[in-house]
Design an enzyme around this catalytic site. Structure first.
Site, short mmCIF file in Angstrom:
data_model
loop_
_atom_site.label_atom_id
_atom_site.label_comp_id
_atom_site.label_asym_id
_atom_site.label_seq_id
_atom_site.Cartn_x
_atom_site.Cartn_y
_atom_site.Cartn_z
N GLU A 24 0.84 -1.21 0.00
CA GLU A 24 0.00 0.00 0.00
C GLU A 24 0.87 1.25 0.00
O GLU A 24 1.85 1.33 0.75
CB GLU A 24 -0.91 -0.02 1.23
N HIS A 25 0.48 2.18 -0.85
CA HIS A 25 1.24 3.42 -1.07
C HIS A 25 2.67 3.13 -1.54
O HIS A 25 3.61 3.83 -1.20
CB HIS A 25 1.25 4.30 0.20
N ASP B 112 2.91 1.96 -5.04
CA ASP B 112 2.91 1.92 -6.52
C ASP B 112 3.60 3.13 -7.12
O ASP B 112 4.30 3.02 -8.12
CB ASP B 112 1.49 1.70 -7.10
N GLY C 137 -15.36 6.87 -2.51
CA GLY C 137 -14.58 7.33 -1.36
C GLY C 137 -14.33 6.24 -0.33
O GLY C 137 -14.11 6.51 0.84
N GLY D 73 -12.07 3.57 -0.79
CA GLY D 73 -10.81 2.85 -0.94
C GLY D 73 -10.90 1.67 -1.88
O GLY D 73 -9.99 0.85 -1.94
N SER E 229 -11.52 2.05 -5.22
CA SER E 229 -11.22 2.53 -6.58
C SER E 229 -12.43 2.75 -7.47
O SER E 229 -12.46 2.32 -8.62
CB SER E 229 -10.25 1.58 -7.30
N SER E 230 -13.41 3.44 -6.92
CA SER E 230 -14.56 3.75 -7.77
C SER E 230 -14.14 4.64 -8.93
O SER E 230 -14.63 4.48 -10.05
CB SER E 230 -15.67 4.41 -6.95
N SER E 231 -13.20 5.57 -8.70
CA SER E 231 -12.85 6.46 -9.81
C SER E 231 -12.10 5.72 -10.92
O SER E 231 -12.38 5.93 -12.10
CB SER E 231 -12.07 7.69 -9.32
N ASP F 21 -4.64 0.99 -9.32
CA ASP F 21 -6.11 0.87 -9.36
C ASP F 21 -6.59 0.62 -10.79
O ASP F 21 -7.42 -0.26 -11.04
CB ASP F 21 -6.77 2.15 -8.84
C1 GLA Z 1 -4.94 5.13 -4.28
C2 GLA Z 1 -4.16 5.37 -5.57
C3 GLA Z 1 -3.26 4.17 -5.89
C4 GLA Z 1 -2.42 3.77 -4.67
C5 GLA Z 1 -3.29 3.64 -3.43
C6 GLA Z 1 -2.47 3.39 -2.20
O1 GLA Z 1 -5.87 4.10 -4.45
O2 GLA Z 1 -5.01 5.62 -6.65
O3 GLA Z 1 -2.45 4.48 -7.00
O4 GLA Z 1 -1.37 4.66 -4.48
O5 GLA Z 1 -4.07 4.80 -3.22
O6 GLA Z 1 -1.76 2.20 -2.31
#
Ligand code: GLA
Length: 390
Positions: A34-35, A37, A128, A130, A132-134, A178
C-alpha cells in the site's frame, strides 16, 4: 436495481432507444503493497465483484452526453471544452464528470480522437471507500471509447491512460495500481504487479481463503491534498537519500539496512513516510512465495504489520479503520486485516479462512458497531474479471 439494469433502463428512457453496448469495469481491493505503486514497488490487488457500468451508443454530432444515473445529473461536452473542464454551455463540469472527460483528454494526448458518445453510467463500487470507484469509471469509459473507435489498446495501455487522466487531469498523483487492477483483473486470482517494469503475474486465491471487505462507512475527505503530500514526501526522501545513494531513482531502490543507516539525514516526517514505503516494499516482495506455499499465517502477519505502519508511519488511517482492523485481528479464522487503498476512511481488507468467513463477518459487524456506534457494510468478495464489454 443492479447498476447494469439501471443503466440499460435509464438509457432507453433518456434517449428513446436501447444502448448499443454496455461496458463494465470493476473496483479493486489491495492485499499488500500500500502506497508503494508510486514508489516503483510491488502491489497485490484483485478486481472485485462490484463495478461501474456504462450503457452507450455513438452520437451523430461531436457532442458527448453523459448521464450519471447515481446523481440524477447529466453533462454535455465536446473536444474543445475538455482541457478547461467546461460543458458546451460554458458551465463548469461537475466533479464526477472529470473521470470520463479525463479519459477523453488522455486519449487525445496520445493522438487518439475519441468519437462522441451518449452514455448512462452507474456504479455499485462505493465512492470514497478505498475500492477505486474512480478508476472503475475511467476504465469503463476507456473500454467504451475503445469499442466505438475500434482501437485496440491493451488493458495495460488503457490503465496507463487512466493513470494519466488521474494525475494530469483530475490532479491526484497516484500510481497505476487501481487502473491496472480494474483493467487486468481475473476471476478468483490475485494480481502481482511490479510497478516499475509493469510485469505482472497472477496468483490463485486458495479455495481455503475468503477475502472479506469491511466498510467503516467513513468517507474520506480532502484526500487528494493529503495523498499528494504523501507522494511529495516520498520524492523528497529520494532527493535527500540520493546524496549518499546516487544511483537510486525511487524508494524501491533502498533496502531497509541502507535506510536505517541514512534515516537520521531525513526530517522526521519524511523519514516516517519513507520508512513505511521501504518496509512495505520488502513485505510485498514476500507475498507470492508465501501464498504459493500456503503460509497464510505469515502472509496475514504482514498484512497486520502493514496496517500498523499505515497508521503510525504513513498516518493515513482513522480511528474507525483502526477499530475495524483491531476487532478483525482478534477474531477466529482471521489471518490478517488492514486498511486497503489510500486510507483516511473507507474499507479494510481481511484474509479469512473460508469456512469461518460468515461467522467472522457477523462478529466483525457486531464488534465494530459496539465500539464505533456505526453499522458497517461487510461482504465476502470474489476476485473478478477486468474491464470489458458485457
Ligand atoms: C490510491 C491510488 C493508488 C495507490 C493507493 C495506495 O488508491 O489511486 O495508486 O497509491 O491509493 O496504495
Amino acid at each position: 436495481m443492479h447498476p447494469k439494469e439501471l443503466v440499460r433502463k435509464t438509457f432507453q428512457e433518456k434517449f428513446g432507444l436501447p444502448p448499443a453496448f454496455i461496458a463494465r469495469a470493476p473496483g479493486r481491493v489491495n492485499l499488500l503493497g500500500e502506497h508503494v505503486d508510486y514508489n516503483d514497488g510491488f502491489v497485490l490487488p484483485a478486481a472485485i465483484d462490484r463495478a461501474t457500468y456504462v450503457a452507450f451508443s455513438g452520437s451523430e454530432s461531436d457532442v458527448s452526453t453523459l448521464v450519471a444515473a447515481d446523481f440524477g445529473e447529466s453533462v454535455q461536452f465536446a473536444p474543445p471544452n475538455i482541457a478547461d473542464k467546461t460543458q458546451i454551455d460554458g458551465t463548469p463540469m461537475p466533479e464526477w464528470a472529470n473521470y470520463p472527460a479525463g479519459m477523453l483528454w488522455a486519449f487525445s494526448q496520445v493522438g487518439l480522437q475519441a468519437p462522441a458518445l451518449r452514455a448512462v453510467f452507474s456504479s455499485n463500487v462505493p465512492r470514497g471507500s478505498g475500492l477505486s470507484s474512480s478508476a472503475s469509471v475511467e476504465m469503463a469509459f476507456g473500454v467504451a471509447w475503445q469499442q466505438l473507435a475500434g482501437w485496440n489498446q491493451t488493458p495495460m495501455e488503457l490503465a496507463l491512460l487512466g493513470q494519466r487522466a488521474e494525475v494530469n487531469y483530475v490532479g491526484v498523483n497516484c500510481g497505476v495500481m487501481d487502473q491496472f487492477a480494474s483493467a487486468c483483473g481475473q476471476p478468483d486470482r490475485l494480481l502481482y504487479l511490479d510497478c516499475r517494469t509493469l510485469q505482472w503475474q497472477t496468483v490463485p486465491l486458495s479455495p481455503d481463503l475468503s477475502i472479506v471487505v469491511a466498510d467503516t462507512t467513513i468517507r474520506r475527505k480532502l484526500t487528494s491534498g493529503e495523498y499528494n503530500k504523501r507522494h511529495d514526501a516520498c520524492q523528497a526522501a529520494v532527493r535527500l537519500l540520493k546524496e549518499d545513494l546516487p544511483t537510486i531513482t525511487a524508494l524501491r531502490d533502498v533496502s531497509s539496512q541502507e535506510f536505517n543507516r541514512l534515516a537520521n539525514k531525513l526530517p522526521t516526517e519524511v523519514e516516517k513516510r519513507a520508512r513505511h514505503v521501504v518496509e512495505e516494499i520488502e513485505r510485498s516482495r514476500q507475498a507470492v512465495p508465501l501464498l504459493e506455499s500456503g503460509n497464510f499465517v505469515r502472509f496475514g502477519q504482514l498484512m497486520n504489520e502493514c496496517h500498523a505502519s499505515l497508521r503510525d508511519l504513513y498516518e493515513v488511517s482513522c480511528p474507525e479503520l483502526d477499530v475495524m482492523a483491531r476487532v478483525a485481528q482478534s477474531l477466529p479464522g482471521c489471518y490478517g486485516a488492514r486498511l486497503t487503498g489510500a486510507g483516511f476512511g473507507g474499507c479494510t481488507v481481511n484474509l479469512v479462512a473460508r469456512e469461518q468467513a460468515e461467522t467472522f463477518a457477523s462478529a466483525l459487524s457486531t464488534g465494530y458497531e459496539a465500539d464505533c456506534g456505526l453499522h458497517p457494510e461487510i461482504y465476502i468478495c470474489r476476485a473478478s474479471a477486468g474491464a470489458g464489454i458485457e
